[in-house]
Design a protein around this motif. Structure first.
Motif, short mmCIF file in Angstrom:
data_model
loop_
_atom_site.label_atom_id
_atom_site.label_comp_id
_atom_site.label_asym_id
_atom_site.label_seq_id
_atom_site.Cartn_x
_atom_site.Cartn_y
_atom_site.Cartn_z
N ALA A 41 0.54 -1.17 -0.51
CA ALA A 41 -0.02 0.58 0.27
C ALA A 41 0.45 1.04 -0.10
CB ALA A 41 -0.47 0.00 1.71
N PHE A 75 0.75 4.23 -2.74
CA PHE A 75 0.99 5.58 -2.51
C PHE A 75 2.40 6.69 -2.58
CE2 PHE A 75 0.78 7.86 1.09
CZ PHE A 75 -0.25 10.07 0.42
N VAL A 105 3.56 4.97 10.75
CA VAL A 105 2.09 4.74 10.86
C VAL A 105 2.65 3.68 11.53
CG1 VAL A 105 0.27 3.73 9.21
CG2 VAL A 105 1.54 6.23 8.79
N GLN A 154 -2.04 9.75 10.20
CA GLN A 154 -2.80 8.55 9.74
C GLN A 154 -3.99 8.44 8.23
OE1 GLN A 154 -0.41 6.91 11.39
NE2 GLN A 154 -1.21 4.99 12.80
N ALA A 155 -4.05 9.33 8.37
CA ALA A 155 -5.54 9.27 7.35
C ALA A 155 -4.20 9.45 5.98
CB ALA A 155 -6.58 10.83 7.77
N SER A 156 -3.49 10.67 6.31
CA SER A 156 -2.98 10.47 5.36
C SER A 156 -2.05 9.66 4.94
CB SER A 156 -1.47 11.92 5.17
OG SER A 156 -2.02 13.07 5.54
N PHE A 157 -1.46 8.64 5.05
CA PHE A 157 -0.20 8.31 5.86
C PHE A 157 -0.37 6.90 5.59
CE2 PHE A 157 2.88 11.81 6.64
CZ PHE A 157 2.93 11.76 4.79
N PHE A 158 -1.64 6.37 6.07
CA PHE A 158 -2.01 5.08 6.50
C PHE A 158 -3.71 4.28 5.68
CE2 PHE A 158 -5.12 2.26 9.01
CZ PHE A 158 -3.88 0.91 9.22
N ILE A 159 -4.63 5.47 5.87
CA ILE A 159 -5.73 5.65 5.01
C ILE A 159 -5.59 5.75 3.71
CG2 ILE A 159 -7.85 5.67 4.75
CD1 ILE A 159 -7.67 4.17 7.35
N THR A 160 -4.80 6.83 3.05
CA THR A 160 -4.79 6.82 1.81
C THR A 160 -4.70 5.75 1.11
OG1 THR A 160 -4.37 9.17 2.48
CG2 THR A 160 -4.22 8.60 0.20
N PRO A 161 -3.04 5.12 1.35
CA PRO A 161 -2.39 4.20 0.53
C PRO A 161 -2.88 3.22 0.10
CG PRO A 161 -0.82 4.95 2.52
CD PRO A 161 -2.81 6.00 2.90
#
Lengths: 263, 287
Positions: free
Chosen positions: A116, A120, A139, B25-32
């Motif tokens: 993932a 990205f 993360v 976390q939204a940028s680098f966990f959810i987005t990916p």
């Protein structure tokens, strides 16, 4: 001790032998003179340590891992503190979702975080950089920091901060002068554990690091080649670094578990 | 002095703590992860990724026999590991929770936490040289005129690898669950003449049910996604889903197909997690 207790303690010892045997074997055979690890033991040698000492890919890998681990430890501990303090202090709509988001990453397999992140990072032109590894690692590591700091905050009386506000301190000052000092051992512990996890992590790093290999990624590449006691030697070094960090982290937790009683 | 400042500044205060982890976390966990799903609909044209919305990758992977073999194999190994690790961990966790003194327990926890965080990769390499055809165990057996036994490149070796990964964690979670069992219940059972061994099944396990099921679920989650044991101990015979992903990315250079496998894994894990959670918290039938 009853007979049942004796059987159970022998069983527990056997479990520990099983868990620790690979680590002991790794270290023992890093000093073995023979190229192929087998019994009987064929004599003491530092040959494999000398071999990795003169290997520039190992040097670069070590340096990269160090950079990534330090940056990851600092960033994920800051994020972890913010998340833990949020849980401790604020009530708001969607808090459950916030906490789930903050805690979830370690439950996702690293192979999935790896791919993932790769897809990205490639879009934002960061694939193949150490920054990408750091982002991926923060993360994954921040939840560990959050958990440790949250456990510490559970021992801070929620009325202490309002007392400071009443005496005229701003909320930020109170965080700086009351909350942060109280959390110091947990912050220390969080830095150590996140640095250890990052220093050890090879999957996310393997996917996004490209040619900027970290040390575990180098080991992974070595594993895909021939069996060599060099892997034992470099593995023992990585192990030494991470175990030191993990033990520091646990000693810090132990110290605050003890001080709690005196608060 | 800054006290009694107007409320506008105070309104920013929670945001200073909530926003950093949320945005990060939204940028680098959810987005990916969103990208991963999106990528599974892209195309690879002349070795180049092209943004598109085609289901070809899904059809290709879901019609491939090797994908089903890998899925069944991965799921089976993880299930076997979850069961084996739960059974192996339980006596140790029971001993630490109820029979061992606080010093032993403290020391054991250090010895369990430490390997969980240290060098899984090199531990698996070490197991490889322990289990190999001419490795430590077989050369030791040879000294007394036995063996060799083939252990490497079997599913047995893979599960041994999973166990070194999951056993410490599962013992810790079980220990946590057992330490919350009301000790008076056990005393009551003992006073009523229930033998200790029977009390384990009639009192301890039912009252620690939630934690024990979650411990086993962790055993499943960790081994389902593992890449190292199936490759270096199991010899990739047959490959697991993680190995498929790595191969598609590293040698096949086909990110969209790897994304299909990855999304399938995430969906499976969420489904297992939901199923086990509902099982753990399910009310027992009318009795």
């Amino acid at each position: 001790m009853t007979r049942g207790d004796k059987i159970l303690s022998v069983y527990l010892a056997a479990i520990f032998v099983f868990i620790l045997a690979p680590i002991v074997t790794l270290i023992v055979f890093s000093f073995n003179a023979d190229r192929f690890p087998s019994l009987p033991w064929s004599g003491f040698s530092l040959e494999w340590y000398e071999a990795i000492a003169s290997d520039s890919t190992i040097h670069t890998g070590f340096k990269n891992s160090l950079i990534v681990a330090v940056a990851t430890a600092v960033i994920s501990t800051i994020l972890g503190f913010c998340a833990a303090y949020t849980d401790y202090r604020f009530k708001f709509f969607g808090k459950m979702g916030f906490l789930a988001l903050a805690a979830m990453p370690p439950t996702v397999p690293v192979v999935i975080l790896g791919i993932a992140n790769l897809t990205f990072m490639a879009q934002i032109n960061l694939a193949g950089t150490l920054q990408a590894v750091i982002l991926g690692h923060t993360v994954y590591c921040a939840p560990f920091a959050m958990a440790l700091i949250r456990i510490r905050l559970a021992d801070l009386d929620p009325d202490i901060e309002p007392a400071a506000w009443n005496l005229g301190a701003t909320r930020m000052t109170t965080v700086r002068q009351v909350v942060l000092p109280f959390c110091r051992p947990a912050i220390f512990s969080a830095m150590a554990i996140t640095a250890a996890v990052s220093f050890d992590e090879f999957m996310i790093a393997w996917f996004v690091s490209g040619i900027n290999e970290t040390l575990p990624v180098r080991i992974l590449a070595m594993l895909q080649g021939q069996v060599s006691p060099r892997i034992n030697a470099v593995g023992s070094l990585v192990f030494l670094v991470t175990i030191t960090l993990v033990l520091i982290a646990q000693a810090a937790v132990y110290s605050f578990r003890k001080t709690r009683r005196n608060v | 002095m800054a006290h009694g400042r107007p409320t506008k500044r105070r309104d920013m205060f929670p945001a200073a703590f909530i926003l950093p982890p949320l945005v990060w976390q939204a940028s680098f966990f959810i987005t990916p992860l969103v990208f991963l799903v999106w990528m599974s609909f892209w195309r690879v044209k002349n070795f180049r990724l092209t943004r598109d919305f085609v289901t070809a990758n899904w059809e290709r992977i879901y019609n491939a026999g090797f994908f089903y073999d890998a899925y069944v194999h991965t799921f089976t190994l993880a299930t076997v590991n979850a069961l084996v690790v739960s059974v192996l961990a339980f006596p140790a966790a029971y001993f630490l929770a109820f029979r061992a003194g606080p010093k032993v327990r403290q020391l054991a926890i250090v010895f369990l936490v430490t390997p969980f965080f240290t060098s899984y990769l090199v531990r698996i390499y070490s197991l490889q040289i322990i289990l190999a055809e001419h490795g430590i165990i077989n050369s030791a057996l040879g000294l007394v005129g036995l063996g060799p036994i083939t252990m490497l490149s079997t599913s047995f070796a893979t599960v041994v690898g999973f166990l070194t990964l999951t056993l410490p964690l599962v013992i810790l979670v079980q220990l946590l669950a057992l330490s919350q069992v009301d000790k008076r219940l056990m005393e009551a059972a003992s006073n009523l003449g229930v033998p200790p061994f029977e009390a384990v099944f009639k009192v301890v396990i039912p009252s620690a049910k939630v934690g024990l099921i979650m411990a086993g679920t962790f055993g499943f989650l960790l081994s389902f996604g593992d890449y190292v044991s199936p490759l270096f101990l199991g010899g990739s015979k047959p490959p697991t889903l993680s190995i498929l992903i790595a191969d598609q990315v590293k040698s096949g250079n086909n990110w969209p197909r790897a994304s299909v496998v990855a999304v399938t894994m995430v969906v499976t894990l969420v489904a297992v997690l939901l199923l086990m959670t509902s099982l753990a918290y399910a009310k027992r039938g009318k009795k």
